[in-house]
Each structure stands twice: as structure tokens, then as C-alpha cells.
Design an enzyme around this catalytic site. Structure first.
Site, PDB file in Angstrom:
ATOM      1  CG  HIS A  64      -9.311  -6.838   3.526  1.00 19.58           C
ATOM      2  ND1 HIS A  64      -8.459  -7.874   3.249  1.00 19.58           N
ATOM      3  CD2 HIS A  64     -10.113  -7.287   4.516  1.00 19.58           C
ATOM      4  CE1 HIS A  64      -8.741  -8.895   4.042  1.00 19.58           C
ATOM      5  NE2 HIS A  64      -9.722  -8.573   4.826  1.00 19.58           N
ATOM      6  N   GLY A 108     -11.478  -0.799   2.956  1.00 16.63           N
ATOM      7  CA  GLY A 108     -11.442  -0.939   4.417  1.00 16.63           C
ATOM      8  C   GLY A 108     -10.586   0.122   5.086  1.00 16.63           C
ATOM      9  CE1 TYR A 138     -16.252  -3.051   3.931  1.00 19.54           C
ATOM     10  CE2 TYR A 138     -17.664  -1.610   5.202  1.00 19.54           C
ATOM     11  CZ  TYR A 138     -16.399  -2.037   4.839  1.00 19.54           C
ATOM     12  OH  TYR A 138     -15.293  -1.418   5.392  1.00 19.54           O
TER      13      TYR A 138
HETATM   14  C1  LCV Z   1      -3.199  -5.986  -1.867  1.00 21.31           C
HETATM   15  C2  LCV Z   1      -2.449  -4.138  -3.015  1.00 21.31           C
HETATM   16  C3  LCV Z   1      -3.622  -3.434  -2.700  1.00 21.31           C
HETATM   17  C4  LCV Z   1      -4.596  -4.099  -1.914  1.00 21.31           C
HETATM   18  N1  LCV Z   1      -4.344  -5.368  -1.529  1.00 21.31           N
HETATM   19  O1  LCV Z   1      -0.039   1.447  -6.967  1.00 21.31           O
HETATM   20  O2  LCV Z   1     -13.862  -2.311   1.207  1.00 21.31           O
HETATM   21  S1  LCV Z   1     -13.874  -3.642   0.626  1.00 21.31           S
HETATM   22  O3  LCV Z   1     -15.027  -4.412   1.014  1.00 21.31           O
HETATM   23  O4  LCV Z   1     -13.625  -3.615  -0.804  1.00 21.31           O
HETATM   24  C5  LCV Z   1     -12.477  -4.457   1.287  1.00 21.31           C
HETATM   25  C6  LCV Z   1     -12.524  -5.916   0.998  1.00 21.31           C
HETATM   26  C7  LCV Z   1     -11.255  -3.785   0.787  1.00 21.31           C
HETATM   27  O5  LCV Z   1     -10.711  -2.938   1.449  1.00 21.31           O
HETATM   28  O6  LCV Z   1     -10.781  -4.234  -0.454  1.00 21.31           O
HETATM   29  C8  LCV Z   1      -9.637  -3.469  -0.986  1.00 21.31           C
HETATM   30  C9  LCV Z   1     -10.176  -2.183  -1.623  1.00 21.31           C
HETATM   31  N2  LCV Z   1      -9.012  -1.449  -2.182  1.00 21.31           N
HETATM   32  C10 LCV Z   1      -8.946  -1.050  -3.445  1.00 21.31           C
HETATM   33  O7  LCV Z   1      -9.839  -1.294  -4.270  1.00 21.31           O
HETATM   34  C11 LCV Z   1      -7.685  -0.294  -3.855  1.00 21.31           C
HETATM   35  C12 LCV Z   1      -6.830  -1.245  -4.722  1.00 21.31           C
HETATM   36  N3  LCV Z   1      -5.563  -0.594  -5.094  1.00 21.31           N
HETATM   37  C13 LCV Z   1      -5.543   0.372  -6.058  1.00 21.31           C
HETATM   38  O8  LCV Z   1      -6.553   0.753  -6.666  1.00 21.31           O
HETATM   39  C14 LCV Z   1      -4.186   0.972  -6.349  1.00 21.31           C
HETATM   40  O9  LCV Z   1      -3.200   0.103  -5.822  1.00 21.31           O
HETATM   41  C15 LCV Z   1      -4.038   2.359  -5.666  1.00 21.31           C
HETATM   42  C16 LCV Z   1      -4.956   3.390  -6.383  1.00 21.31           C
HETATM   43  C17 LCV Z   1      -4.394   2.263  -4.179  1.00 21.31           C
HETATM   44  C18 LCV Z   1      -2.559   2.799  -5.795  1.00 21.31           C
HETATM   45  O10 LCV Z   1      -2.197   2.741  -7.154  1.00 21.31           O
HETATM   46  P1  LCV Z   1      -0.656   2.812  -7.532  1.00 21.31           P
HETATM   47  O11 LCV Z   1      -0.599   2.811  -9.017  1.00 21.31           O
HETATM   48  O12 LCV Z   1       0.014   3.883  -6.758  1.00 21.31           O
HETATM   49  P2  LCV Z   1      -0.223  -0.023  -7.564  1.00 21.31           P
HETATM   50  O13 LCV Z   1      -1.625  -0.267  -7.957  1.00 21.31           O
HETATM   51  O14 LCV Z   1       0.855  -0.281  -8.572  1.00 21.31           O
HETATM   52  O15 LCV Z   1       0.053  -0.940  -6.270  1.00 21.31           O
HETATM   53  C19 LCV Z   1       1.365  -1.087  -5.759  1.00 21.31           C
HETATM   54  C20 LCV Z   1       1.423  -2.495  -5.196  1.00 21.31           C
HETATM   55  O16 LCV Z   1       0.497  -2.576  -4.083  1.00 21.31           O
HETATM   56  C21 LCV Z   1      -0.397  -3.637  -4.326  1.00 21.31           C
HETATM   57  C22 LCV Z   1      -0.466  -3.791  -5.823  1.00 21.31           C
HETATM   58  O17 LCV Z   1      -0.916  -5.092  -6.144  1.00 21.31           O
HETATM   59  C23 LCV Z   1       0.979  -3.551  -6.197  1.00 21.31           C
HETATM   60  O18 LCV Z   1       1.698  -4.716  -5.879  1.00 21.31           O
HETATM   61  P3  LCV Z   1       2.804  -5.281  -6.934  1.00 21.31           P
HETATM   62  O19 LCV Z   1       3.847  -4.200  -6.997  1.00 21.31           O
HETATM   63  O20 LCV Z   1       3.243  -6.566  -6.308  1.00 21.31           O
HETATM   64  O21 LCV Z   1       2.073  -5.460  -8.238  1.00 21.31           O
HETATM   65  N4  LCV Z   1      -1.709  -3.300  -3.757  1.00 21.31           N
HETATM   66  C24 LCV Z   1      -2.358  -2.143  -3.912  1.00 21.31           C
HETATM   67  N5  LCV Z   1      -3.544  -2.200  -3.279  1.00 21.31           N
HETATM   68  N6  LCV Z   1      -5.729  -3.511  -1.531  1.00 21.31           N
HETATM   69  N7  LCV Z   1      -2.209  -5.404  -2.616  1.00 21.31           N
END
Ligand code: LCV
Length: 259
Positions: A64, A108, A138
Site C-alpha cells: 500500500h 498489501g 488489517y
Molecule cells: C509509499 C514507498 C513505499 C510504500 N509507500 O527503497 O499490509 S499493511 O497493512 O501494512 C498495508 C497498509 C501496507 O501494504 O503498508 C505498506 C507495507 N510496506 C512496507 O512496509 C514496505 C515499505 N518499504 C520498504 O521497506 C522499502 O522501501 C523496500 C524494502 C520495499 C525497498 O527498499 P529500497 O531501499 O530499495 P527505498 O526504501 O529507498 O524506497 C524508494 C522510494 O519508494 C518509497 C520510499 O519512500 C522511497 O521514496 P523517496 O525516494 O521519495 O524517499 N516507498 C517505498 N515503499 N509502501 N512509498
């Protein structure tokens, strides 16, 4: 740049998630691209759909779009939330949807993959269901999707630890159908869609819809529904929920207090 690329190969529709900079976070705009593609494919009477990300990605979907989650006080995963709309669109699509998965699948994004009918993954694929990491409650429909996929102790571990599960364990659990090397997975999935296309589309679509109705058939009393909604409200009204959202926005670890 299109957040979603679409293509029709023979009788198969291919949807490619294309928002690599945001790790294919499931924003309203990206989800609209997917649901528009599914509507178009339905009008073209495709026999199967492949849902994939760009070849070679490290993250299939980051789940999400956290920046679109509401502040506390509002159900973050209500019926009309774009993620819920996408899950239903996949489950109700009248032909098989095959998830071709590479890299990390988060939150998600796991439910989107699990809503697909057949899952084929590369060896580097991992699945992490993360509401607890964010402090999100959830929703019941989402829990039904994931509970139908893996044994209860495993789904509890995934939900409580929010840790990634590797592809091999997912295969052992029956969460995914196959693991295929990067260089073979596309041809393997396309061949499967050809096998599907050779069979009766009516028979397949009726069996898919019947299975959807059967696995979703849970007797739920008004008391059970109201109790679970009340429990979820405690979470999304909490300081912890706001802390989880704020921590993500501020790129820091959340400090949950249980309040
Ligand atoms: C917005 C993002 C996101 C993101 N949203 O790259 O299942 S529930 O109930 O939780 C539901 C509500 C849900 O699905 O919630 C989201 C759950 N997702 C996560 O917890 C994953 C969050 N993201 C991460 O942990 C990392 O981004 C991963 C491991 C996926 C990738 O890491 P990596 O180092 O390759 P970055 O973290 O640097 O992310 C690159 C850009 O994508 C955005 C993040 O904020 C960053 O944006 P900026 O370059 O503007 O800083 N991004 C990543 N995930 N879910 N934005």
C-alpha cells in the site's frame, strides 16, 4: 511515464508494474492503471492475465502507498480503499490471473499476489506481510485472503513478525505454485497461459468464481462483525497507528507504546 504497462500477447493480457522509483507502491493511480487494464482485457476476452513487475526488479511491490494512508481516526483499509478494490478486481476477473513474481513483495503487495489464481516466483522472491510493522489493523477480507493461502501458525508468524518469507518456504507451504529461474520464468508462465487458452473459458471462469464464493463463505454473525470492527477501531484510533505512519514518513523506526 506510465505507472503500468499493458500488452496483449495472443490471448493473454500482460500487466507490468512500472513505478520502479516508488518500488511499485500500490498508490491509487497505479491501482487505477491495473484495474483499467483488467477492464480492457475483459472487453478483449483474454483467456489469462499475467501480473508482473519489470524484469530484474529487486521489489515486486512495496505494498500500500503509505503516503495515502489516512491519519488516525479513519479505517485505513475500508471497502472503498483502492487496495481493496484491486483485490476484488483480481478475484472477480473472469479468467485466471497469474502472478509472475521477482524480488520483495511487501504488505498489501502480498495480498495482491495471493489474490491471483496462480503464483510463479523467482528464487529471490520474498513475502513480508507488514501491518504490525506499521501499526495498521488489517481488515477481515484481507485476513481471509491470506488465511486461505497458508496454515494458521505460519500466517500468524508472518503477521506478528512482519519478517520476509523466502520463496522456497513459500513453495514448501503451497503459497506459490512454482519457483523458476529468472531466465526461464517468462516462457514458463506464457506456456501455462497457452495451456489455459486451449481449454473452455466458460468452464474456467465459472470454476474460478465458484471457488471464490466457496473459499469466501465464512459464517459471520453481526456480533462477530461488530466486535472485530470495534477491535480494529481501537488500533486505527491509537497513538501507535499515527506513530507507525509518522515513522515511515520520517524514515525512522517507530516507537510503539501500546496506546
Ligand atoms: C509509499 C514507498 C513505499 C510504500 N509507500 O527503497 O499490509 S499493511 O497493512 O501494512 C498495508 C497498509 C501496507 O501494504 O503498508 C505498506 C507495507 N510496506 C512496507 O512496509 C514496505 C515499505 N518499504 C520498504 O521497506 C522499502 O522501501 C523496500 C524494502 C520495499 C525497498 O527498499 P529500497 O531501499 O530499495 P527505498 O526504501 O529507498 O524506497 C524508494 C522510494 O519508494 C518509497 C520510499 O519512500 C522511497 O521514496 P523517496 O525516494 O521519495 O524517499 N516507498 C517505498 N515503499 N509502501 N512509498
Amino acid at each position: 511515464m506510465s505507472l503500468v504497462l499493458t500488452e496483449i500477447k495472443g490471448s493473454t493480457g500482460v500487466i507490468t508494474l512500472n513505478h520502479v522509483e516508488k518500488r511499485n507502491a500500490l498508490s491509487e493511480a497505479l491501482i487505477e492503471g491495473i484495474t483499467d487494464a483488467l477492464s480492457e482485457f475483459q472487453s478483449q476476452n483474454v483467456r489469462a492475465v499475467i501480473l508482473r513487475a519489470q524484469p530484474g526488479v529487486k521489489v515486486w511491490s512495496a505494498g500500500h502507498d503509505v503516503s495515502e494512508l489516512p491519519n488516525r481516526g479513519r479505517d485505513p483499509l475500508g471497502w472503498d480503499d483502492p487496495l481493496r478494490i484491486l483485490i476484488r478486481a483480481i478475484q472477480e476477473f473472469p479468467a485466471p490471473v497469474i502472478a509472475l513474481i521477482e524480488g520483495g513483495v511487501w504488505g498489501g503487495g502480498c495480498e495482491v499476489a495471493m489474490a491471483c489464481d496462480i503464483l510463479v516466483a523467482t528464487p529471490d522472491t520474498t513475502f513480508a506481510i507488514t501491518p504490525a510493522k506499521l501499526g495498521v489493523p488489517y481488515n477481515l477480507g484481507g485476513l481471509v485472503t491470506v488465511v486461505n493461502m497458508v496454515p494458521l501458525p505460519v500466517i500468524k508468524e508472518m503477521l506478528f513478525t512482519a519478517q520476509p518469507v523466502p520463496a522456497q518456504q513459500a513453495l514448501n507451504l503451497g503459497m506459490i505454485n512454482y519457483i523458476k529461474p529468472v531466465e526461464e520464468i517468462e516462457e514458463f508462465v506464457l506456456n501455462m497461459t497457452k495451456q489455459i487458452a486451449a481449454n473452455s473459458p466458460l468452464s474456467i471462469s465459472v470454476m474460478k468464481e465458484s471457488l471464490r464464493l466457496l473459499v469466501g463463505a465464512h459464517a459471520i454473525t453481526p456480533e462477530l462483525f461488530e466486535r472485530t470492527q470495534g477491535l480494529r477501531r481501537v488500533v486505527y484510533d491509537s497513538n501507535d497507528y499515527q506513530e507507525g505512519i509518522n515513522a515511515f514518513r520520517e524514515k525512522r523506526k517507530p516507537q510503539f507504546t501500546g496506546t
